[in-house]
Design an enzyme around this catalytic site. Sequence first.
Site, PDB file in Angstrom:
ATOM      1  N   HIS A 122      31.920  33.186 -63.700  1.00  0.00           N
ATOM      2  CA  HIS A 122      32.133  33.205 -65.157  1.00  0.00           C
ATOM      3  C   HIS A 122      33.433  32.508 -65.566  1.00  0.00           C
ATOM      4  CE1 HIS A 122      32.196  34.536 -69.285  1.00  0.00           C
ATOM      5  NE2 HIS A 122      33.250  35.314 -69.093  1.00  0.00           N
ATOM      6  N   ASP A 160      40.143  42.332 -68.679  1.00  0.00           N
ATOM      7  CA  ASP A 160      39.803  41.216 -69.575  1.00  0.00           C
ATOM      8  C   ASP A 160      40.994  40.917 -70.485  1.00  0.00           C
ATOM      9  OD1 ASP A 160      38.276  39.236 -70.712  1.00  0.00           O
ATOM     10  OD2 ASP A 160      36.987  40.575 -71.865  1.00  0.00           O
TER      11      ASP A 160
HETATM   12  C1  HEM Z   1      29.943  40.811 -72.439  1.00  0.00           C
HETATM   13  C2  HEM Z   1      30.246  39.543 -72.237  1.00  0.00           C
HETATM   14  C3  HEM Z   1      31.469  39.102 -71.484  1.00  0.00           C
HETATM   15  C4  HEM Z   1      32.174  39.739 -70.515  1.00  0.00           C
HETATM   16  C5  HEM Z   1      31.893  41.092 -69.894  1.00  0.00           C
HETATM   17  C6  HEM Z   1      33.271  38.867 -70.157  1.00  0.00           C
HETATM   18  C7  HEM Z   1      34.233  39.178 -69.211  1.00  0.00           C
HETATM   19  C8  HEM Z   1      35.280  38.352 -68.870  1.00  0.00           C
HETATM   20  C9  HEM Z   1      36.293  38.668 -67.905  1.00  0.00           C
HETATM   21  C10 HEM Z   1      36.372  39.964 -67.110  1.00  0.00           C
HETATM   22  C11 HEM Z   1      37.141  37.624 -67.837  1.00  0.00           C
HETATM   23  C12 HEM Z   1      38.370  37.499 -66.937  1.00  0.00           C
HETATM   24  C13 HEM Z   1      39.618  37.962 -67.606  1.00  0.00           C
HETATM   25  C14 HEM Z   1      40.321  36.933 -68.413  1.00  0.00           C
HETATM   26  O1  HEM Z   1      40.348  35.761 -68.002  1.00  0.00           O
HETATM   27  O2  HEM Z   1      40.864  37.260 -69.477  1.00  0.00           O
HETATM   28  C15 HEM Z   1      36.674  36.634 -68.774  1.00  0.00           C
HETATM   29  C16 HEM Z   1      37.282  35.421 -69.002  1.00  0.00           C
HETATM   30  C17 HEM Z   1      36.816  34.492 -69.900  1.00  0.00           C
HETATM   31  N1  HEM Z   1      35.682  34.561 -70.651  1.00  0.00           N
HETATM   32 FE1  HEM Z   1      34.392  36.098 -70.717  1.00  0.00          FE
HETATM   33  N2  HEM Z   1      33.190  37.734 -70.906  1.00  0.00           N
HETATM   34  C18 HEM Z   1      32.110  37.835 -71.733  1.00  0.00           C
HETATM   35  C19 HEM Z   1      31.689  36.913 -72.661  1.00  0.00           C
HETATM   36  C20 HEM Z   1      32.231  35.670 -72.829  1.00  0.00           C
HETATM   37  C21 HEM Z   1      31.727  34.671 -73.726  1.00  0.00           C
HETATM   38  C22 HEM Z   1      30.501  34.838 -74.645  1.00  0.00           C
HETATM   39  C23 HEM Z   1      32.537  33.590 -73.612  1.00  0.00           C
HETATM   40  C24 HEM Z   1      32.446  32.257 -74.323  1.00  0.00           C
HETATM   41  C25 HEM Z   1      31.282  31.681 -74.579  1.00  0.00           C
HETATM   42  C26 HEM Z   1      33.567  33.922 -72.646  1.00  0.00           C
HETATM   43  C27 HEM Z   1      34.613  33.096 -72.300  1.00  0.00           C
HETATM   44  C28 HEM Z   1      35.607  33.424 -71.410  1.00  0.00           C
HETATM   45  C29 HEM Z   1      36.747  32.584 -71.145  1.00  0.00           C
HETATM   46  C30 HEM Z   1      37.080  31.245 -71.789  1.00  0.00           C
HETATM   47  C31 HEM Z   1      37.508  33.243 -70.186  1.00  0.00           C
HETATM   48  C32 HEM Z   1      38.819  32.780 -69.567  1.00  0.00           C
HETATM   49  C33 HEM Z   1      38.583  32.009 -68.283  1.00  0.00           C
HETATM   50  C34 HEM Z   1      39.885  31.514 -67.692  1.00  0.00           C
HETATM   51  O3  HEM Z   1      40.750  31.116 -68.452  1.00  0.00           O
HETATM   52  O4  HEM Z   1      40.034  31.544 -66.471  1.00  0.00           O
HETATM   53  N3  HEM Z   1      33.343  35.185 -72.192  1.00  0.00           N
HETATM   54  N4  HEM Z   1      35.534  37.096 -69.380  1.00  0.00           N
END
Ligand code: HEM
Length: 501
Positions: A366, A226
């Site tokens: 996601h 992440d």
């Molecule tokens: C426990 C909850 C969550 C987990 C386990 C999680 C996990 C991840 C993972 C593994 C990534 C891919 C790595 C990265 O792009 O840096 C990611 C990307 C992302 N997450 Fe989450 N996330 C969570 C909650 C959230 C929430 C609540 C939001 C916003 C409402 C969010 C927004 C994003 C965004 C904007 C990206 C980047 C996508 C991209 O640029 O391709 N995440 N998340």
Amino acid sequence: MQLKHFLAATTAFLAISQPTLAYHVKRSNHAMLTLPPAFPGQGPLPTVAQVQSSSAGNDTLPLVNIQGDILVGMKKQKELFVFFHINNATAFKSVLKTYAATNITSISTLLSAPSAQPLAFVNLAFSQAGMTALGVTDDIGDSVFTAGQFSDASALGDDTSNWESAFQGTNIDGVFLIGSDEDTITAQYQADLETKLGDAWTVVYNLTSSVRPDDEAGHEHFGYLDGISNPTITGFGDALPGQSVVDPGIILANRTGDPVSSRPSWALDGSFLVFRKLKQLVPEFNKWTLDNAIQNSAGNLTTEEGATLLGARMFGRWKSGAPIDLSPDADNSTLGTDPELNNNFNYIHTGSDLTTDESRCPFSAHVRKTNPRDLEAQGLLTDLNHAIRAGTPYGPEVTDAESSSNTTQTDRGLAFVEYQSVISNGFRTQQLIWANNANFPFNKSESIGLDPVIGQGTRITYGLSETNYSESYSVTQFVVSNGGEYFFSPSITALVETFAA
Ligand code: HEM
């Protein structure tokens, strides 16, 4: 005092200030924080000189005045969140006046050599209730911030019976974010604050978060790398291949690109901090992916491999961080951990129909829900909805007993932190308008459903099967909101001259 004089004075003060505590000394051989690119997959930070020589729209960012967490998007080895209530505004302000000028960590401090860093990083943000308590009554131009996150909970899809009682209502006035490489140091910093603030405040909730151990460093609790996709800000370093570039005003108030033009002048270089305590049901997630393991088109996957593929299609990345858009069939850790490669994708491929083709990445994944790169590349979305994520996992590793019973027994999850200049454009769009919306991304001909990781509502998701996109999945809710709050993280000048005035 004029801003430039204040900044010069602050810089000089920081350079000569004496430690207020025995432990608050600078260590020459020991950085307080493990800054990017210390974890796999993260790009390097710019140097102060690089930032000062570049132009951010019409602005050059005053790094000495911006709280460090906002643009650095770092993970802290250890981070202590100290949520507090103000009992006595006058007494609180008198401590804040000195503390903010000497102890709040700016971006320039974070970018300095390890030998110039204090033992811990400290940032500070206030809720609307806290601003009101301190007599800062200007309308800051964000209505969801003003109302607070508790009143937004049902719109976000949260069940507030799962909320920690501390977050229910508007009792939390502010939060100190204390980061270091040892829990004892963050605890000492809190103890120091308690000594200084005495009865002027009450600590109403603490959360201790930390980077996961060994090979899991940089990975959240489900196991996925992440913190590797944040936008870069014009004037703050060079973009990596595929990385979004946004105006500073998408993150910082009153800077070029801030869509809100009517904020008070003291809001300059502040940012809204969305905090969420997101509990993760890891053993349950692992069991569910095994129980629903999918097949590839060749039909040659074992159950374990099918579970791994299903998880990757839920996130849009493999556990190593490798984007499935670039490597749809198997994980590729080189691709995941190389910052020159791991964001260089936008779901667009020659000969592929963007309205129907989910062979590489489901529309519901996601990362595709929360950053629909194809829509932005097609000019169907602007860059307004980007935000900087700086969260850290909390809670211990899964125990053998939890694995064997497929049941969570100890609280663990993500201390989610996200910065933006407009909460409704950043976090709220990502969560509410995109992740919770069964019809987003738009312009698709297939059923999409909710984000299987964070979507809230009727958790039906499509596209997870690689061979039958229209198969529906009723996905258990593995991420449960335990509450949160909306904060504003002001510039250091504003903390001293407005909040402590
Ligand atoms: C426990 C909850 C969550 C987990 C386990 C999680 C996990 C991840 C993972 C593994 C990534 C891919 C790595 C990265 O792009 O840096 C990611 C990307 C992302 N997450 Fe989450 N996330 C969570 C909650 C959230 C929430 C609540 C939001 C916003 C409402 C969010 C927004 C994003 C965004 C904007 C990206 C980047 C996508 C991209 O640029 O391709 N995440 N998340």
